[in-house]
Scaffold this active site. Sequence first.
Site, PDB file in Angstrom:
ATOM      1  N   GLU A   1      -5.087   3.376   6.105  1.00  0.00           N
ATOM      2  CA  GLU A   1      -4.891   3.158   4.815  1.00  0.00           C
ATOM      3  C   GLU A   1      -5.424   4.333   3.915  1.00  0.00           C
ATOM      4  O   GLU A   1      -5.010   4.895   2.915  1.00  0.00           O
ATOM      5  CB  GLU A   1      -5.696   1.884   4.407  1.00  0.00           C
ATOM      6  CG  GLU A   1      -5.414   1.631   2.775  1.00  0.00           C
ATOM      7  CD  GLU A   1      -5.994   0.308   2.356  1.00  0.00           C
ATOM      8  OE1 GLU A   1      -6.446   0.205   1.227  1.00  0.00           O
ATOM      9  OE2 GLU A   1      -5.727  -0.579   3.263  1.00  0.00           O
TER      10      GLU A   1
ATOM     11  N   SER B   1     -11.220   0.695   2.110  1.00  0.00           N
ATOM     12  CA  SER B   1     -10.851   0.219   3.331  1.00  0.00           C
ATOM     13  C   SER B   1     -10.247   1.434   3.973  1.00  0.00           C
ATOM     14  O   SER B   1      -9.546   2.031   3.733  1.00  0.00           O
ATOM     15  CB  SER B   1      -9.794  -0.962   3.166  1.00  0.00           C
ATOM     16  OG  SER B   1     -10.355  -2.023   2.596  1.00  0.00           O
TER      17      SER B   1
ATOM     18  N   ARG C   1       0.924  -1.232  -0.146  1.00  0.00           N
ATOM     19  CA  ARG C   1       0.038  -0.008   0.004  1.00  0.00           C
ATOM     20  C   ARG C   1       0.818   1.221   0.076  1.00  0.00           C
ATOM     21  O   ARG C   1       0.259   2.313   0.372  1.00  0.00           O
ATOM     22  CB  ARG C   1      -0.852  -0.006   1.262  1.00  0.00           C
ATOM     23  CG  ARG C   1      -2.086  -0.915   1.218  1.00  0.00           C
ATOM     24  CD  ARG C   1      -3.047  -0.867   0.140  1.00  0.00           C
ATOM     25  NE  ARG C   1      -4.313  -1.656   0.208  1.00  0.00           N
ATOM     26  CZ  ARG C   1      -4.465  -2.729  -0.373  1.00  0.00           C
ATOM     27  NH1 ARG C   1      -3.410  -3.120  -1.390  1.00  0.00           N
ATOM     28  NH2 ARG C   1      -5.353  -3.391  -0.269  1.00  0.00           N
TER      29      ARG C   1
END
Length: 310
Positions: free
Chosen positions: A301, A219, A170
């Site tokens: 995130e 998310s 990520r």
Amino acid sequence: MSDCPSSYTPRGALTPNRPLADLTWLRVGGPADWLFQPADEDDLAAFLKGLPKEVPVFPMGVGSNLIVRDGGIRAVVIRLGRGFNGIEVQGETVIAGAAALDAHVARRAAQAGRDLTFLRTIPGAIGGAVRMNAGCYGSYVADHLIEARAITREGERVTLTPEDLNFAYRQSDLPEGWVLTGATFRAEVGDPDALGAHMAEQLAKRDATQPTKDRTAGSTFRNPAGFSSTGRADDTHELKAWKVIDDAGMRGARIGGAQMSEKHSNFLINTGDATAADLENLGEEVRKKVVQSSGISLEWEIMRVGEFEA
């Protein structure tokens, strides 16, 4: 605030003191000092070259993974539009502009018999997908990227390899103020009908398990183990973010107009009148409860940017 902050007068739209709430999926956030929507790469490069070094730049995609704080952003926010959303399939490569939506790229590739189906359910555009090394069902941008194109903070055009971007879970190492303008992917051959059916299956699975009809930003927290759901039968869930949030009793928790989804507890929802502070405070409360419950410190995130309201 009415004068152009760059010594170059752009052809694209430059708006002072522009509220950003309507440009984010969560529909929250104060104004940017400036919002610049460049006409094309030349316009963007010249604008950045003429922008004084002390003026911060914040590249913003379609706002799908973003909380803009209520006090807004003291910077020039750059948002790419129509001049940056082209999609081309050339043999085994798919070339996409940074503003092209991930879902559109997946569909266009599939129609040409090329497999980038993992992009189909990822919210957002290609620039953000590259920046965040987006992934789904065990496949990541890093697995497919050949090169990315960007304009540096100084207005120079550069081509970046996956090694330059130093992808991790990520994240990538894109220098501050650089603006991604496009990317080239390697895509394996596949039958268009089979690829289309696979994407329909992915969408059905997503809609059954995620609050896709609500105002969310995807998310909220990274999975603690550092990997995404693979979608396979042998996938394990003990260390998924939603599981540790559930174990901490925070499914459905609320602060003001913000709520952790009842359907999928790793999704933060604006139920209608949330402020950015409501959303961020609820996220921080979840993080605190998860540490107390399991000793795990969840990492955001969703990107949070800008200033808190005074």
